[in-house]
Every structure is written in C-alpha cells, then in structure tokens.
Design a protein around this motif. Structure first.
Motif, PDB file in Angstrom:
ATOM      1  N   VAL A  99       0.858  -1.205   0.000  1.00 28.74           N
ATOM      2  CA  VAL A  99       0.000   0.000   0.000  1.00 28.74           C
ATOM      3  C   VAL A  99       0.887   1.245   0.000  1.00 28.74           C
ATOM      4  N   ALA A 100       1.981   1.182   0.784  1.00 26.10           N
ATOM      5  CA  ALA A 100       2.884   2.354   0.882  1.00 26.10           C
ATOM      6  C   ALA A 100       3.495   2.678  -0.487  1.00 26.10           C
ATOM      7  N   THR A 101       3.960   1.661  -1.223  1.00 22.29           N
ATOM      8  CA  THR A 101       4.619   1.960  -2.523  1.00 22.29           C
ATOM      9  C   THR A 101       3.596   2.569  -3.490  1.00 22.29           C
ATOM     10  N   ASP A 102       2.385   2.027  -3.505  1.00 21.79           N
ATOM     11  CA  ASP A 102       1.382   2.561  -4.449  1.00 21.79           C
ATOM     12  C   ASP A 102       1.026   3.997  -4.076  1.00 21.79           C
ATOM     13  N   GLN A 103       0.816   4.226  -2.766  1.00 19.43           N
ATOM     14  CA  GLN A 103       0.456   5.597  -2.332  1.00 19.43           C
ATOM     15  C   GLN A 103       1.601   6.560  -2.617  1.00 19.43           C
ATOM     16  N   GLY A 104       2.809   6.104  -2.409  1.00 17.50           N
ATOM     17  CA  GLY A 104       3.971   6.984  -2.670  1.00 17.50           C
ATOM     18  C   GLY A 104       3.988   7.422  -4.124  1.00 17.50           C
ATOM     19  N   ARG A 105       3.750   6.451  -5.014  1.00 19.77           N
ATOM     20  CA  ARG A 105       3.791   6.764  -6.465  1.00 19.77           C
ATOM     21  C   ARG A 105       2.716   7.798  -6.812  1.00 19.77           C
ATOM     22  N   VAL A 106       1.488   7.556  -6.344  1.00 17.21           N
ATOM     23  CA  VAL A 106       0.377   8.458  -6.701  1.00 17.21           C
ATOM     24  C   VAL A 106       0.596   9.823  -6.054  1.00 17.21           C
ATOM     25  N   ALA A 107       1.055   9.852  -4.800  1.00 18.31           N
ATOM     26  CA  ALA A 107       1.284  11.152  -4.125  1.00 18.31           C
ATOM     27  C   ALA A 107       2.343  11.940  -4.887  1.00 18.31           C
ATOM     28  N   GLY A 108       3.403  11.243  -5.323  1.00 11.64           N
ATOM     29  CA  GLY A 108       4.452  11.934  -6.085  1.00 11.64           C
ATOM     30  C   GLY A 108       3.875  12.585  -7.337  1.00 11.64           C
ATOM     31  N   LEU A 109       3.066  11.826  -8.079  1.00  8.75           N
ATOM     32  CA  LEU A 109       2.487  12.376  -9.321  1.00  8.75           C
ATOM     33  C   LEU A 109       1.591  13.569  -8.993  1.00  8.75           C
ATOM     34  N   ASN A 110       0.805  13.453  -7.908  1.00  8.91           N
ATOM     35  CA  ASN A 110      -0.086  14.576  -7.563  1.00  8.91           C
ATOM     36  C   ASN A 110       0.697  15.795  -7.127  1.00  8.91           C
ATOM     37  N   MET A 111       1.882  15.566  -6.537  1.00  8.16           N
ATOM     38  CA  MET A 111       2.665  16.741  -6.101  1.00  8.16           C
ATOM     39  C   MET A 111       3.132  17.529  -7.319  1.00  8.16           C
ATOM     40  N   THR A 112       3.266  16.843  -8.460  1.00  5.98           N
ATOM     41  CA  THR A 112       3.740  17.590  -9.655  1.00  5.98           C
ATOM     42  C   THR A 112       2.536  18.092 -10.454  1.00  5.98           C
ATOM     43  N   GLY A 113       1.358  18.186  -9.822  1.00  7.27           N
ATOM     44  CA  GLY A 113       0.242  18.844 -10.515  1.00  7.27           C
ATOM     45  C   GLY A 113      -0.814  17.902 -11.019  1.00  7.27           C
ATOM     46  N   ALA A 114      -0.575  16.610 -10.954  1.00  5.90           N
ATOM     47  CA  ALA A 114      -1.625  15.697 -11.456  1.00  5.90           C
ATOM     48  C   ALA A 114      -2.770  15.679 -10.445  1.00  5.90           C
ATOM     49  N   THR A 115      -3.914  15.153 -10.853  1.00  6.77           N
ATOM     50  CA  THR A 115      -5.054  15.048  -9.897  1.00  6.77           C
ATOM     51  C   THR A 115      -5.522  13.600  -9.952  1.00  6.77           C
ATOM     52  N   LEU A 116      -4.640  12.720  -9.498  1.00 10.32           N
ATOM     53  CA  LEU A 116      -4.958  11.286  -9.650  1.00 10.32           C
ATOM     54  C   LEU A 116      -5.640  10.776  -8.406  1.00 10.32           C
ATOM     55  N   VAL A 117      -6.550   9.862  -8.600  1.00 12.93           N
ATOM     56  CA  VAL A 117      -7.246   9.244  -7.452  1.00 12.93           C
ATOM     57  C   VAL A 117      -6.489   7.958  -7.113  1.00 12.93           C
ATOM     58  N   CYS A 118      -6.108   7.827  -5.830  1.00 11.43           N
ATOM     59  CA  CYS A 118      -5.355   6.629  -5.439  1.00 11.43           C
ATOM     60  C   CYS A 118      -6.337   5.486  -5.160  1.00 11.43           C
TER      61      CYS A 118
END
Lengths: 151, 549, 181, 172, 409
Positions: E296-315
């Motif tokens: 769960v941590a690796t998946d959340q890390g990936r999505v959070a990283g993308l959202n920090m660069t402006g994406a609006t992804l739903v985890c």
C-alpha cells in the motif's frame, strides 16, 4: 508474450518445456472447472507491479523490456506474487524468486523462440511485440471488413 | 483551368487522365469529384497503376505506359466512325480536322488494343460515353512524362475538341495552364529589370538540362551556382554526372532547410526559412483564389528570409540603390502586384480573394476565343510547322503516336538488357524529397519500396520484402520489393524523391533528356519560347533491370 | 451530332455570376478563433494567422496557423477558402514538426572536408556574405558574369523572392535559368 | 460488474467510398494530441483486393479505438485502468496502466498502442472537442470528409440521407 | 518557476514518490529527508540480514549513485521536528528550516515501547532500525534462549530472524494464537506448527510482567502467570504506530493517521501523506484506517508523487494484503477475512499437507481470503477483490491448482 485462449487446451506442454533446463517451470496454464483457461505467465509489463513492490529491487524491468529477477537479492517474501495479477512469479527450491525471462540467456541473438512457444502444440502461445501486434490486428480487422464493392 | 466548383456541379462524366489526384492536390479534385459522383457523375481513370482514385472509379483503363496518344487516337476514331463527333463545333472552332481524321483512321479498336493493352470493348464504351455526355478531362502529368509526352497531350486535347467538350460548364479539358502567375498578374519584368539600370541580355539555361549545361557550357563555362528552393542532385536526372559537373565548379552555394544530398556537395550552406517564416505571393495554377503569405513565426534559429538574403547580397555587391534597406516584404509585394490590387483584402486577417477574370477565367474559352495563330483550336499546330521541317518524324504538327525513346518499342536493343519500365509516381505523403526526413512521414512510409508485378518478381526469384537492386547503365538503387498487381507486367513503380544518401533514389537512373522538341541544344539557349521549347522532363522514360540484392 | 446541349455565352455569364463568388473582395466570413483544443485540453493561443501553403501542388490551400508562445502549435485549413474548405493534407499538418525540427540547418556552414564528405564548420552571416562576395567578384573577373547561374525550382513555389533574386542576377549579368521540369 | 451494454453516446462513421488512404487523419491526430512517432492512435490500413469484375482495387480503412459499447478491453484490464467515461467514450487512466498488453489482445481492432514508456495509449475520442460540439480532429481535417462523428442516431440519419440523395440524383 | 518538493521519510512511500516526481517533472528541486542516517534501506529485509540470509549490500533498494540526480538534495539522519503550515516550512532536528511548495509526509511508523519494569536492561532491545538489526545480529550469535514480547507481524519477523538451529524462541502472546489481526485460528495453528518445529515456544494468553537481570549476562522474564523464562535476549515487538508526534501542534486533521482525501492530500493544501502515516479508506470495508502495509505504501507513494507535480490522480483504496513466509511454508492474507458479519465463509483444511484455504464472500463478492500452504491464484484473487467481481463457484476456488471458469469479472 500472448496466449490465444481460443486455441489453448491446457495440455501443459509449455510447462514441461519450460522446466526442462533443470529450473522450476515459469509458466502454468490450467483449465478451470467451468472450461475457462487460466494462464499464469509473465506479461513483462511496461510498469511491473512486482518490481514496484519488491523491497530489495530484486525484480526489475530490464533495458530490453523483459522483467528479470535477481535471486541473490530476493527475500522470498512473496510480495511480488500477491501484487502480480497473473501470479506469474514462481519460486525455486530455495524460495528465491525465479521468473520467466523469455529464455533470455540461451536465445540472445538467435531467432529461436522461447522454449514454451516452441513446445506449444496448437500454436496458441506467441511471442509478440506489442507495437507490432497492433499493426497485425489492424490489418486483420481491415481485411475482415473487406468488401469487394462497386459503386 | 475550369474551376472545380463549376465542373463538379455540371459534369456528367469525368476522365482523370494520368493524374493520381490522391498523390498531389487532394483537397480540390478529390473532394469536388466525390461530390459530383455522389450527384451521379461517373468517373473514368486512365492510369497504368492502380491508385487510390482509380479504386473509386467506375472504369479504370490501364494503358501500357507511354501509349496514351494511341488510346486517345483510338477513341477519336471510334467516335468519328459512329458519327458522334460535334460537327458544327469542329467546323466553327477547329483548324486541320481532316489531317487529324487521317491520322486517327489508322487507329482501329483492334490496333489500339494491341498497342495500349486496353480491351477494345472498354475503349469503345468509354469513347461513346465520353462523346454522349457532358464530360470533363482532368489531365495530370503522368502521360506527359515520356519523350512522346507532348503528342499524348495534343491527342487528348484533340479528343475533347472533336466532341466539342471545350469551354462549356462541366465539359472542358483541364491541363496545366500555369495560372495567374504567368498571365500578367505579376509584372516580374519590371521588378527583375528595374528602370534606370543598364541590363545586358544574358544567355539562358534550360533547367531540364542543367546538369548537361554545367558540363558542356563554354565561353564562359558555368563556374558558380547558387541553388535554392529546389534540389539539384536528388531530383535531377543522372545524378552521378551532375555530381561530376559540380566537382568542377568554383563554388556551389545551397540555401536549404535540411542537410541532404545537395548540401553534402556544397561549399557554402545557408539556413533557409520555411514558407511560414516569410512574405510571399503564390497564385495557383488550377484555381483563381489568392491568399497572400505573411510571416507567421520569426525565422527559426539563424535562418534568413530569402528576400532579405538576396537584397543584402545585392547591397553588398554594390547595387544598393536597387535594394532599399528598409524595404519589407509588403513593399516588394506592392512593387510586384498591380497598383489596384486590394492588398488588405487578400492579406491576414482577411482573404482569400478571387482574382479578376482577365488573369484566370473560371470557364476558359467560354466565348469561343483561342489565342492561337489561327484563332481556332489547331488540330494541326501551325506554330510547329517550321520546327517539323528541322526535326522530321520526331515532331509533327498533328497528334501522332510515336513510341517513347527508352521503351520496348522505342529501343528494342536496350529493352533486351533492361526489360522493365520504371515509373516514379509522386508519393502522397511527400512533395518529392521534402518531408521525407520528418518522423511522422518516415513512420507512415517505412523504408523505400518499389512495386513489382508478381510475374516479373517470380521470374527473378524475388519475394515480398526482399532487398532488390534496380540498375541500368547510369546507376543503381537498393530498395525493398513490394510484389503487387497494382502495376502492369513489365512495369515497375518507385516513388520519386527518395534521397540518394538514404537509398532508393530513382532520378539517378534517368537519362538527361528533354521531352518534346530537341531544339534546346545542351541546355544553353539564346531564346526560350514557353510553349515550344520543351516543357517537362521524361521522368518515366526509363528502362531498368532488377535483381535480388 | 453531339447530343450534349451547349450553353450560350450569356447563360455562361449568368452561371458565373450566380455560382462563383465576386472578385477582389475578401471571402473571409468567420472571425479568427482565439482558442483551440490541444492534447484533449482547451488552450488559448497568442494569435491565429491566415496564410497559404506554397508547396508545388496546384491547390495552394488557405491555412490557419495557431501560434502559441512563439511556436507554431498546429495548422488547420482555412474554412473560408473555397478550394480546401478547412482541410489540408498529410504533409500540411506535419508543418509544426518540420518548422521546429532540431535537424534544420541552424546557421551558415562552410565546407571543410572534401566535396561530398559533408564536413562543415560554423560561420556568421557576415563572414558568409564576405566569402560569397569575394567569390562572385573573382568569378566575374576570371570567367565573366554569365558564368554564374541560379538553380531554382518550386521547393517553395511562391513568386516574390524569385523576382528579387532575378533583379540581382540581371544586375550582375548572370545566366538566366528558364524552363520547367 | 454487470455486463455493460449501454450504447455509446458518440461513434465515428467511416465512409469507405470516400477514404483514399492519404493518412492525413494520422498526422492531424498526432499534431492535435502531441503523439510521439511510434504509436498511431488512428491508422489507415490499405488492402489490395479484386472487385466483382476481377480488377485490382484498393480499399482503405482508418482504424482507431471504436469505443465499443460492450468493450472487451475494459473487462480484460487487470488494474481497472479502462473505464466508461463521458459521452460513452472508453477512458484510459494512464497512471493505473501497468503496460501488460491484455487490452491489446482483447481488442479486435488492435487500437491500444504502446509507446517508448511501454504504457498503453489510445484514441480518447476527442472528448474535449466533442463536449464543445466540435467535430473530432480527424473528422474535421480529413481532406475527403470520409469521417463523421456523432451519436448513432445522427450517423444513421447522415448515412441514409447521403444514400437517398445519391439514388434520387441518379433517377433525375 | 521550479517547484520545491520536500519528502519526509525515505521508506517505500518516500522513495516511490521521489521516482515519480522525477519522472513527471524533471526540473523540480526535491529534498529527501530521512530520520535515520546512512543510505535508505528497506526495513522489511532486516530479518533476512539478521539471520545471515541476505548480505548487507542488498539491504539498499537503490545504490548511492541513484540519489545523486540533478536537483535532489539529501538530509539523512535529521528527522523532521516541526511543521509551519502558513510559512510552508519544515524545521529539522538540526534546526535547519526547509521551505517547500509541496510536502510529502511519509515518515512511516515507529515501534511502540510499552513501559514495564526492567525494560531498559541491556539485554532488551527492539528490531526496527538498521542499528537494532546490527546490534541484534551481533548479540544473537551467543544467545540460545530468546524471548519475544508480542505476537504480531514484527514478532513473527523477529522470530524468523532468530529461529536458527539450536536456539529456542519464546513468544509472549496475549491472544490465543499468533498474528491474531491477520489470520484465523486454523491458519495460525498451521503456521505455529511450522514455527514450533523450528524451536519456537508459544506462551498463550499471557503478558510480560517484569524483567530482572539474572544470572551472569542473562536475564529472567516474569510472566503474568508467575512463570519465569531465562533469556539471553529480549526483543520487544508490540506493534507500531504512525510516526506523527512531531506534528502534534500542526493544524492538520488527524485521527489514527493523517486524514487524506482521494488524492492523498491532507487537510492542509499542498501537503500530502503516504504510507503508514496516511489514514485512507479500505477497499473492502470502506472504513478509514492505517493499513501500515508495504505494498500500500509503494502505491500511495507513487500516486502522491504524481499529484505533487500537478496531477489530480485518485489513489486506489487500500487493499490489505500480506504474506508470512517461514522457510518454505507460505501464508497469504487478502482483504478483510476476519470480518465475519453477513458473510459466507468457504474453507477447506487438509492437515496432512498442511494446506488451508478460506474465502470470505459478502453478497456474492469476494471480500477476504486466507491461503496457507498453497497460495496459488493469490494474485488473481487479489484482482477479483479489487474488481468486486461476483463469484459463482467459490467452492472450486478452494481446490488447488485448477482455476474454475466460474469467475465472471
């Protein structure tokens, strides 16, 4: 790697061929009770979930596009097995990850097919490049729609 | 040219002769043509190769390459024999009909079939349909790319004249009438020879024989060439000998956008702008609309608009008074175009405008006037009488079928060594050699391929996709084989424009010769008559042999 | 006798007046757009420029160029142009890739290797003009002005620049290139 | 997930009698969506065949994602990256895609494309343009107007209209 | 302008976020802060290092060179101390203040240490950091008797690290059986069998009362029932808690972990949370909680990283899945098998082959699974849970290898 489920009858030849070189078989095709075919082999994904979740980066996407396992780094924790939708990671005697590398070592440079593809009795198993495959299917789709028409 | 908006609404039958409309100029012909066809018009395509437009045709005539004149004469003969010709149109508007009839009488349907390979019944049916309907002929350059090209075009025009399908809405014979650019819209003479400058008459070089002129011109020999907006080595015939000539030059300057064959052999290479980075005026030679070109973006990198380059060179060489420093593109346009030209109407954000009838009438010859010495349609071209005496047989005032110089009939001995005739079609995805290096185009086209008929391929043990060597005395090209029925037996096709350095160039195989009359010597001339002195180059006049590489 | 009815000159004049737009007046009837879609998003562009394509196919399409941040974003046909009616061809649409291609010749180059080797060194425009000026003067002295010839065809078939090069060459006294392919 | 059989709100009709295989739709789509060379969201397939009279005839078929009503790719995707989006278009959540290729093997038209990053990309149906009422990029820029987008109702109306006009003019 | 990202925590979530920020926004400036000194290592691998299975160089998922990317700054060994949301600044232990445009809190969990008399004796230690592991590895080779206080995942991992030949390991297990929060009775019984064969001793239903330093370098552990265990070494493994006490005064909504929305953004804009500190919705039950799982941590890390660069992804909502491996015996759990109201449970137990497979369905959909001994189709079952597919033939799934066609996703 692609399995054409229509033609496959789960005869197990591919599993046997894969296990010949003294290593564990890395492909398994079963026929379910309801007649459906379940194929457990590695699709060599573009962004593999197994590599993402592996704590010691034992599984990684190689430059040539095949997902390769490095047993010496593997803990045997099976996180990759849980993550992979196709249960395509197998474990050798010592519990280290051992997965399909498309017979990478033995076939490099030759045009021979991986052992399982060669052994498939019905030609249901094909090694395909994803980009090349879409061109083939588009050609087939156009041909299928072929109508010798006149105005 | 009769405007597409006119003929597409009125015509009942269109013959596309030697014109792969999907290759070049897809926007006008093809779209209006489909509208006409959906309104009920029928399409007949005359092209040895199966093209996209041929696949949409009701009838597709596939004459053997270079035999178009024979086909046209055969049709004329059949129409006259059935009495379907337009007698009073012929009596009022044509000159020399009897001589044409005498020549056409030789072309019975059987002989036409024997020479062109098109079944007699098909020729008869097309001829009858053409004569009895309001019919258009859209001519491309396909049939003109042989040494008998001018005869073929003359025969097709004669066919239209015999049936009276000229100057009528929906009934005309459209061929390259060079459009407004040469019909007085642009007073090029005033701009090129400014008042007050003593300009002595200099000799003329015919571009079709530029390579030969570079080799053989004397007092003085050609020692300096400035090459721009055209490819000298890739697109010229017999590239190997052009390169020999280039090596003897003092200097060769290329103004180009991309590095390729020509720039490799140049001494000075200057960055050129694309059309969106500079001013321009480009009247079409097919329709009457004009949109002035304005710079869209700044010149990229250090490229310089062509106007600024020549003006600066003029100032550096001491002609400053004729190249005012502060002149912009618009100022030059004001000098080039007529004073009453509505500039702001034809320029961004307005435009396009339609040009007045005096430059290009939507329905030419509607009033029955023809600018020929006799004022009529000259089935016997009086202007060519004098030249026919100097070149008996090669040149004849009346349309006749003369086998193309480098063809099975024209040169049987050469045809024994090189039996296949190679046509270099205009590829739809390129303008000859331009666009070839763009990733999107490279991806669509793939590596250069040549089309080969299954029988010819089988005879040489060639399969689809094999690497083959196409060769003759002049050069060789390496391409992949595409075995297809799109070409006739003993005919091959390889798209024009492939660069030499990338392989698959076809022009290097072609003999350097002018189609039509031979009065251009080795390329250096004193006088040049636009209508007489060789208009195009016989690109398809080419025999080759092919083998597995 | 031909069964096809022939229009009289008057009928033809009426037909032209009815079916063909008037001459000399702008046929633009739509205002130029200020936004366009790009990558499935709506983007506002700096400007949309109306021009025409001068490649050597006989349709000379009307073009709308969408410019954003000084770059050619995309190209569409001019919907008001009666011939291409808003559409262009496979080559026309690739122009942004061509215009901004990194492979373009970026600055003047002078040959250093043998002819055909393709080895060059960079040069400034001033040095290039000086180099060309010397060569032209030397050529005129040694061989006479007719030894210079211009090789031009229709890579860009627009007419304006040809007149200016024609003016220079006729002033210089160079040979004149005529004829066509 | 129950078997989806909702008809898509919008489709793309290809008029094969007008398509001349000029590939303009490909470059138009690539320019519109900044698609790098390699993947082709719409691709024209040329096919050589014989017509009823035995003459060689070429037919062309531009193939992109058909946004099927009952999309096999949606069922095949293990990570639920493909879902039914607005206007009935099949929407791809790129960040969920793991690039395994199952959608390609399920798709009879070979629409899924794979670029350098090995992640799937495909025609998104110009959702932004269609929601503004604009035609899709390939439809607007096709030189011979061979493509027509719209709801099934509009398209059948369009096709029937064209057919009726052609028949009527032939009798006229 | 280039974005300044700060990632607190170099665990699986932090490293995954670094990679996805780098891929999505090459120009960004990233500062990776780790509470522990030295090259980031993977905590899950520590037990395998302690028992010598894994050489120390394989503990590190990425070589030192991987971190030396353009625009990446490293602060190792300086845990975050305070967060100023208004001035968007993080102050580290060494007093340095780091301004940020986007912040990711991925400080993970920290081991819980409950007070008990004698807990500070030298023989007592935790197994959480690399330092603990090195110390444990050094001290374990002389120890023949080890006591582990706790019966959760960490206790199991510690036991795996220490259960080598000739050593007895005692579990003080407050519940009736091991891993009570993951396994049910039958699966736990099978796993305990494997452990006991290798020398483990379970003390069920008891707790640690006191530790007294005992004869020589050993100590004695007194249990609540009065019994006494001699021990060379005592390892406390009482579970973990989100490492958030340094954020106590920060105005960020919290319950068990930081409350985040679907895009893993906390109540403070521009501040994201991933991994063991983030409280997210569970995929099956829908309840909000901290899964504290590696995948769960690796998946959340990936999505959070993308959202920090402006994406609006739903985890993806967190799907709990875990595996326990002991020598060659594998047990896997998926979803929430222990939630038993209005569910139907299908199970099959084969004592001889020590295989136990249990599927928990609710409304015909698979919500949880426990597979012991034979974990075939575990990945497939996971995607069946994710998809919420209706199972028409759960019985068939209990059988080993063949997969019935009854699944209709």
């Amino acid at each position: 790697m692609h399995l054409d489920r229509l033609h496959c009858d789960a005869c197990g030849e591919c599993t046997a061929a894969c296990a010949t070189a003294g290593r564990t078989a890395r492909i398994r095709v079963d026929r379910g009770a309801g007649g459906g075919i379940a194929a457990f082999f590695c699709r060599h994904c573009g962004r593999p979930l197994c590599a993402q979740v592996c704590p010691t980066a034992s599984l990684a996407l190689g430059a040539t596009g095949t997902v390769v396992a490095r047993p010496q780094r593997c803990l045997g924790c099976r996180m990759c097995l849980v993550a992979c939708p196709n249960d395509a990671v197998f474990f050798d005697g010592a519990g280290k990850s051992d997965k399909c590398d498309l017979c990478f070592g033995s076939l490099r440079g030759t045009d021979r097919q991986p052992a399982c593809v060669a052994a498939c009795t019905r030609g249901a198993l094909r090694l395909v490049g994803l980009r090349h495959e879409s061109a083939i299917r588009r050609g087939a789709a156009a041909a299928a729609r072929q109508v010798a028409f006149r105005r | 040219m009769q405007a597409a908006e006119v003929w597409s609404r009125h015509t009942e039958l269109v013959i596309m002769w030697g014109c792969n409309a999907t290759g070049a100029g897809i926007h006008q012909d093809v779209c209006y043509l489909f509208e006409a066809m959906e309104r009920g018009a029928r399409l007949i395509v005359v092209d040895p190769i199966v093209t996209a437009i041929a696949s949409k045709a009701d009838v597709h005539l596939r004459p053997r390459p270079s035999t178009d004149a024979a086909l046209a004469l055969g049709m004329i003969n059949h129409i006259v024999s059935l009495g379907l010709e337009d007698r009073d149109f012929i009596d009022r508007y044509t000159y020399g009909y009897e001589e044409l009839q005498a020549e056409a009488r030789k072309w019975t349907l059987e002989r036409t079939e024997q020479v062109t390979g098109v079944p007699a019944a098909l020729v008869a049916q097309v001829a009858e349909d053409y004569a009895t309907h309001r019919s258009m002929i859209e001519c491309g350059y396909g049939h003109q790319r042989y040494t008998n090209g001018h005869q073929a075009q003359q025969a097709i025009a004669a066919l239209a004249a015999v049936c009276g399908h000229l100057g009528q809405p929906g009934a005309h014979c459209n061929y390259m009438e060079v459009g407004a650019g040469y019909a007085g819209l642009l007073n090029s003479g005033k701009v090129q020879n400014p008042a007050g400058a003593q300009i002595k008459k200099s000799r003329l070089i015919n571009i079709s024989l530029f390579g030969q002129a570079m080799r053989e011109a004397v007092d003085p020999p050609i020692k300096g060439v400035i090459k721009w907006r055209g490819t000298m080595i890739t697109q010229h015939q017999d590239a190997r000998r052009v390169i020999e000539a280039v090596k003897k030059l003092d200097f060769l300057v290329s103004i180009d956008q991309f590095p390729y064959d020509d720039t490799d052999y140049s001494d000075l290479v200057l960055p050129a702008c694309t059309m969106y980075e500079q001013w321009g005026v480009h009247p079409s030679y097919r329709h009457q609309y004009l949109q002035l070109q304005v710079p869209v973006v700044d010149p990229q990198y250090e490229s310089m608009p062509d106007i600024d380059f020549w003006a600066e060179l003029g100032r550096r060489m001491g002609y400053g008074e004729y190249f005012p420093k502060d002149y912009t593109g618009l100022d030059w346009l004001k000098e080039l175009l007529p004073p009453d030209f509505p500039f702001e109407q034809a320029m961004h954000p307005n435009g396009p405008i339609r040009l007045p009838e005096r430059f290009c009438h939507p329905i030419p010859n509607w009033d029955g006037k023809y600018n020929t010495p006799t004022g009529k349609i000259e089935l016997h071209a009086t202007a060519y009488d004098e030249r026919a005496k100097r070149f008996p047989g090669e040149w004849d005032p009346v349309a006749r079928y003369v086998p193309s110089a480098e063809s099975a009939e024209g040169d049987p001995e050469l045809a024994r060594r090189y039996p296949l005739l190679l046509i270099s079609q205009h590829p739809g995805t390129r303008t000859h050699d331009q666009f070839l290096n763009l990733p999107y185009i490279k991806e669509i086209e793939g590596p250069p391929k040549a089309m080969l008929h299954p029988d010819d391929a089988a005879a040489r043990g060639i399969q689809e996709g094999d690497r083959i060597r196409i060769y003759n005395d002049r050069a060789e090209s390496f391409v992949l084989a595409h075995v297809t029925r799109k070409v006739l037996p003993a005919t091959m096709e390889l798209d024009s424009g492939n660069w030499i350095r990338e392989g698959g160039n076809v022009n290097q195989l072609i003999h350097q010769r002018v189609a039509g009359p031979r009065d251009v010597g080795h390329g250096v001339m004193e006088e040049y008559d636009f209508q007489l002195d060789g208009h195009t180059t016989p690109f398809f006049n080419l025999l080759v042999e092919v083998e597995k590489a | 006798m031909s069964s096809v009815r022939r229009y009289s000159p008057q009928e033809i004049e009426e037909l032209v007046a009815k079916e063909i737009p008037p001459t000399g007046v702008s046929l633009a009837c739509r205002s130029l757009p200020t936004t366009t879609t790009w990558n499935n998003r709506t983007v506002t562009v700096d400007r949309v420029v109306k021009t025409s394509c001068s490649h050597n196919c006989y349709d000379t399409c009307g073009v709308l160029c969408y410019v954003k941040d000084g770059r050619l974003l995309k190209v569409e046909g001019d919907p008001d142009h009666p011939i291409n009616r808003g559409r262009m061809c496979v080559k026309g649409y690739t122009y942004p890739q061509r215009l901004h291609s990194p492979d373009r010749i970026k600055y003047p180059l002078l040959r250093t290797g043998e002819r055909g080797e393709g080895k060059f060194r960079r040069l400034s425009w001033d040095e290039a003009f000086d180099w060309l000026g010397e060569r032209l003067t030397a050529l005129r002295e040694r061989w006479g002005s007719e030894a210079l010839a211009e090789y031009i065809y229709s890579g860009n078939r627009e007419f304006l620049a040809k007149q200016i090069s024609g003016r220079f060459l006729s002033l210089f006294g160079a040979s004149k290139t005529v004829g066509s392919f | 997930m129950s078997r989806e059989s909702v008809r898509p709100e919008t489709m793309l009709l290809v008029d094969q009698s007008r398509c001349v295989g000029c590939h303009a739709c490909e470059t138009a789509c690539k320019m519109e969506n900044d698609v790098p060379p390699g993947p082709r969201w719409i691709e024209v397939v040329e096919h050589e065949t014989l017509d009823t009279a035995g003459n060689v005839v070429l037919t062309f078929l531009p193939l992109n994602c058909r946004h099927c009503g009952d999309a096999p790719c949606i069922r095949a995707c293990p990570t639920l990256a493909l879902t039914r989006g607005e206007l009935g278009l099949v929407n791809l959540a790129v960040e969920r895609c793991i690039g395994c290729g199952e959608c390609l093997f399920a798709c009879p038209f070979g629409a899924p494309q794979f670029g350098e990053d090995r992640i799937m990309q495909k025609c998104h149906g110009c959702l932004e343009r269609r929601s503004q009422g604009l035609p899709t990029a390939c439809e607007q820029l096709c030189p011979t107007q061979a493509l027509k987008s719209g709801t099934p109702r509009e398209l059948s109306h369009h096709a029937r209209g064209a057919r009726a006009a052609a028949v009527a003019s032939r009798q006229g | 302008m280039t974005m300044r990202h700060v990632i607190l925590g170099a665990g699986p979530a932090g490293l995954a976020a670094l990679a996805s920020i780098r891929r999505n926004d090459a120009g960004a400036r990233i500062t990776l802060v780790s509470g522990e000194p030295g090259l980031p290592y993977s905590r899950m691998a520590l037990p395998y290092y302690v028992n010598g299975d894994l050489p120390s160089r394989h503990l590190y998922p990425h070589p030192a060179l991987w971190y030396r990317q353009p625009g990446v700054e490293l602060r190792w060994g300086e845990p975050g101390e305070a967060l100023d949301v208004e001035r968007r600044e993080v102050t580290l232990a060494g007093g340095e203040r780091l301004p940020f445009d986007r912040l990711l809190v991925a400080t993970g969990s920290r081991a819980q240490l409950r007070e008990a008399p004698g807990i500070h004796l030298p023989q007592v230690q935790l197994l959480w950091t690399l330092g603990d592991a090195r110390r444990l590895r050094r001290r374990a080779n002389g120890a023949s008797e080890v006591v582990i206080w706790g019966a959760g995942m960490i206790a199991f991992m510690t036991a795996k690290a220490l259960l080598t030949a000739g050593r007895r390991v005692h579990f003080i297990c407050r519940a009736e059986y091991l891993l009570r929060r993951s396994l049910d009775q039958e699966a736990a019984f099978l796993l305990e069998g494997a452990l006991e064969q290798a020398g483990a001793v379970l003390h069920r239903g008891l707790n640690l009362a006191e530790i007294r330093s005992g004869p020589g370098r050993r100590c004695r552990v007194l249990l609540t029932d009065g019994s006494e265990l001699p021990a060379d070494l005592v390892v406390v493994a009482l579970g973990v808690a989100p490492n958030l006490d340094w954020l106590d005064d920060a105005p960020v909504q919290r319950r068990q972990g930081l409350l985040v929305n679907e895009r893993l953004e906390t109540s403070a804009a521009g501040i994201f949370a991933a991994g063991d500190v983030a409280e997210v919705r569970d995929c099956v039950t829908g309840e909000s909680g901290v899964p504290a799982l590696w995948s769960v941590a690796t998946d959340q890390g990936r999505v959070a990283g993308l959202n920090m660069t402006g994406a609006t992804l739903v985890c993806d909502p967190a799907l709990r899945s875990n595996t326990m491996v002991f020598h060659d015996y594998v047990v896997a759990t998926l979803g929430c098998p222990l939630v038993r109201e209005n569910t139907r449970v299908y199970r099959r137990l084969d004592r001889e082959r020590r295989v136990y497979r249990c599927l928990v369905l609710s409304g015909g959909r698979l919500v949880g699974a426990i597979l012991a001994g034979d974990v075939s189709q575990v990945g497939f079952l996971r995607s069946v849970i994710r998809r919420g597919a209706v199972l028409t033939d759960p019985e068939g799934l209990l059988g080993t290898p063949p997969l019935p066609g009854g699944v209709r996703p």
